[in-house]
Scaffold this motif. Structure first.
Motif, mmCIF file in Angstrom:
data_model
loop_
_atom_site.group_PDB
_atom_site.id
_atom_site.type_symbol
_atom_site.label_atom_id
_atom_site.label_comp_id
_atom_site.label_asym_id
_atom_site.label_seq_id
_atom_site.Cartn_x
_atom_site.Cartn_y
_atom_site.Cartn_z
ATOM 1 N N ILE A 93 0.834 -1.208 0.000
ATOM 2 C CA ILE A 93 0.000 0.000 0.000
ATOM 3 C C ILE A 93 0.862 1.248 0.000
ATOM 4 C CG2 ILE A 93 -1.657 1.346 1.360
ATOM 5 C CD1 ILE A 93 -2.829 -1.328 2.314
ATOM 6 N N GLN A 94 1.923 1.223 0.807
ATOM 7 C CA GLN A 94 2.826 2.369 0.860
ATOM 8 C C GLN A 94 3.527 2.583 -0.479
ATOM 9 O OE1 GLN A 94 5.348 1.345 4.164
ATOM 10 N NE2 GLN A 94 4.009 2.315 5.678
ATOM 11 N N ASN A 95 3.926 1.481 -1.132
ATOM 12 C CA ASN A 95 4.583 1.590 -2.434
ATOM 13 C C ASN A 95 3.644 2.159 -3.496
ATOM 14 O OD1 ASN A 95 7.006 0.611 -1.480
ATOM 15 N ND2 ASN A 95 6.592 -1.504 -2.064
ATOM 16 N N ILE A 96 2.378 1.751 -3.420
ATOM 17 C CA ILE A 96 1.390 2.271 -4.375
ATOM 18 C C ILE A 96 1.196 3.769 -4.161
ATOM 19 C CG2 ILE A 96 -1.044 2.215 -5.026
ATOM 20 C CD1 ILE A 96 -1.015 -0.782 -4.431
ATOM 21 N N LYS A 97 1.098 4.186 -2.911
ATOM 22 C CA LYS A 97 0.913 5.602 -2.605
ATOM 23 C C LYS A 97 2.110 6.433 -3.041
ATOM 24 C CE LYS A 97 -2.294 5.132 1.290
ATOM 25 N NZ LYS A 97 -2.505 5.395 2.744
ATOM 26 N N ARG A 98 3.306 5.874 -2.892
ATOM 27 C CA ARG A 98 4.517 6.605 -3.252
ATOM 28 C C ARG A 98 4.886 6.427 -4.718
ATOM 29 N NH1 ARG A 98 8.055 4.568 1.972
ATOM 30 N NH2 ARG A 98 6.799 5.610 3.578
ATOM 31 N N LYS A 99 4.113 5.565 -5.432
ATOM 32 C CA LYS A 99 4.334 5.306 -6.852
ATOM 33 C C LYS A 99 5.739 4.773 -7.117
ATOM 34 C CE LYS A 99 1.010 8.819 -8.297
ATOM 35 N NZ LYS A 99 0.777 10.053 -9.085
ATOM 36 N N ILE A 100 6.139 3.817 -6.277
ATOM 37 C CA ILE A 100 7.457 3.200 -6.445
ATOM 38 C C ILE A 100 7.413 2.207 -7.592
ATOM 39 C CG2 ILE A 100 9.221 1.756 -5.330
ATOM 40 C CD1 ILE A 100 8.380 2.929 -2.691
ATOM 41 N N ARG A 101 8.401 2.264 -8.459
ATOM 42 C CA ARG A 101 8.441 1.367 -9.601
ATOM 43 C C ARG A 101 8.648 -0.069 -9.136
ATOM 44 N NH1 ARG A 101 12.037 5.236 -11.357
ATOM 45 N NH2 ARG A 101 13.732 3.708 -11.220
ATOM 46 N N LYS A 102 8.233 -1.025 -9.968
ATOM 47 C CA LYS A 102 8.274 -2.440 -9.617
ATOM 48 C C LYS A 102 9.674 -2.901 -9.265
ATOM 49 C CE LYS A 102 6.840 -6.980 -11.272
ATOM 50 N NZ LYS A 102 6.191 -7.723 -12.372
#
Length: 271
Positions: free
Chosen positions: A228-237
């Motif tokens: 969820i945090q990665n999605i919010k921060r738009k971290i690449r795969k």
């Protein structure tokens, strides 16, 4: 008289806790943990007797070194208190009393104390460094084998129950040697597996299964939270590192102690 006994057990637990903090700090640095005198890690001044009284020294010194006035990390106080409480809870739920301090009770208590040394130090080092030290894993294997010998010879337990554990120990240790030669580093996974086997021998299969379930739930929750945090921060795969920062040994240790104490309490009050 039992109150006096539990006070003594708590004090003994805090002394063990003080040793745990020393071992957790020194073992990853390949420093001696038995012969070298305790010292302040900031100013390197040797600590006196009044500086080494578990819990009380931290409180009386206001959490600071007597010599350099550097603030001491609260983990020392927390670990000493937790260790003392853990020792008392296990002794209480095992029904250790002044009137039943027989040889078998003392032997079981001694082995559990050795196991607590393993579990606390392993968890502390893993929390600090995300690493399960090979020396601590080997210590766990040694005390587990000694415990099996005691159970089979003194308590007349069936050896067949433990043969599988011994075979797994041998397989993992051989695999660890191969891994070490090939990659020139300790295998974290092998350390986790050795820890689980040691847990099974000392706390039983039921507690270990519950430990794995609880740890799995915590890890799953951590994965979801990280996602969820990665999605919010738009971290690449390619930047996602699921699981690489999770301290599996530490989580296993906490879950194991909670489940073991819970099962002991159920046995004391309902069996």
């Amino acid at each position: 008289m039992d109150i006096v006994l539990y006070i003594l057990i708590f004090i003994m637990g805090t002394v063990f806790g003080s040793f745990f903090t020393l071992a957790i700090y020194r073992i990853p640095k390949n420093q001696d943990i038995t012969h070298t005198h305790s010292y302040c890690p900031n100013c390197n001044h040797k600590l006196g007797f009044l500086d080494l009284i578990p819990v009380f020294s931290y409180i009386f010194l206001l959490g600071k070194c007597r010599y350099c006035k550097k603030k001491i990390r609260p983990r020392y106080l927390i670990l000493e208190i937790l260790s003392g409480i853990t020792f008392v809870l296990i002794a209480y739920f095992m029904n250790v009393r002044m009137d039943n301090l027989k040889s078998n009770v003392l032997a079981e208590s001694a082995f559990l104390a050795l196991y607590l040394c393993f579990i606390f130090i392993m968890a502390g080092i893993d929390l600090e460094n995300r690493k399960i030290e090979k020396s601590i894993s080997m210590y766990g294997v040694i005390i587990a084998v000694a415990y099996i010998v005691y159970l089979c010879i003194v308590e007349h337990a069936s050896i067949y129950r433990y043969i599988i554990y011994l075979i797994i120990y041998v397989c993992i240790l051989v695999l660890d040697v191969i891994t070490l030669k090939k990659y020139a580093k300790n295998s974290y996974v092998n350390g986790v597996i050795l820890t689980i086997i040691t847990m099974s021998i000392f706390t039983g299969e039921y507690v270990t299964i519950n430990t794995l379930i609880m740890t799995g739930l915590v890890i799953t929750f951590s994965f979801l939270l990280q996602k969820i945090q990665n999605i919010k921060r738009k971290i690449r795969k390619e930047e996602k590192n699921y699981g690489k920062n999770i301290h599996y040994g530490f989580l296993l240790a906490i879950s194991n102690m909670l489940n073991y104490i819970f099962v002991l309490s159920m046995y004391k009050f309902f069996v």
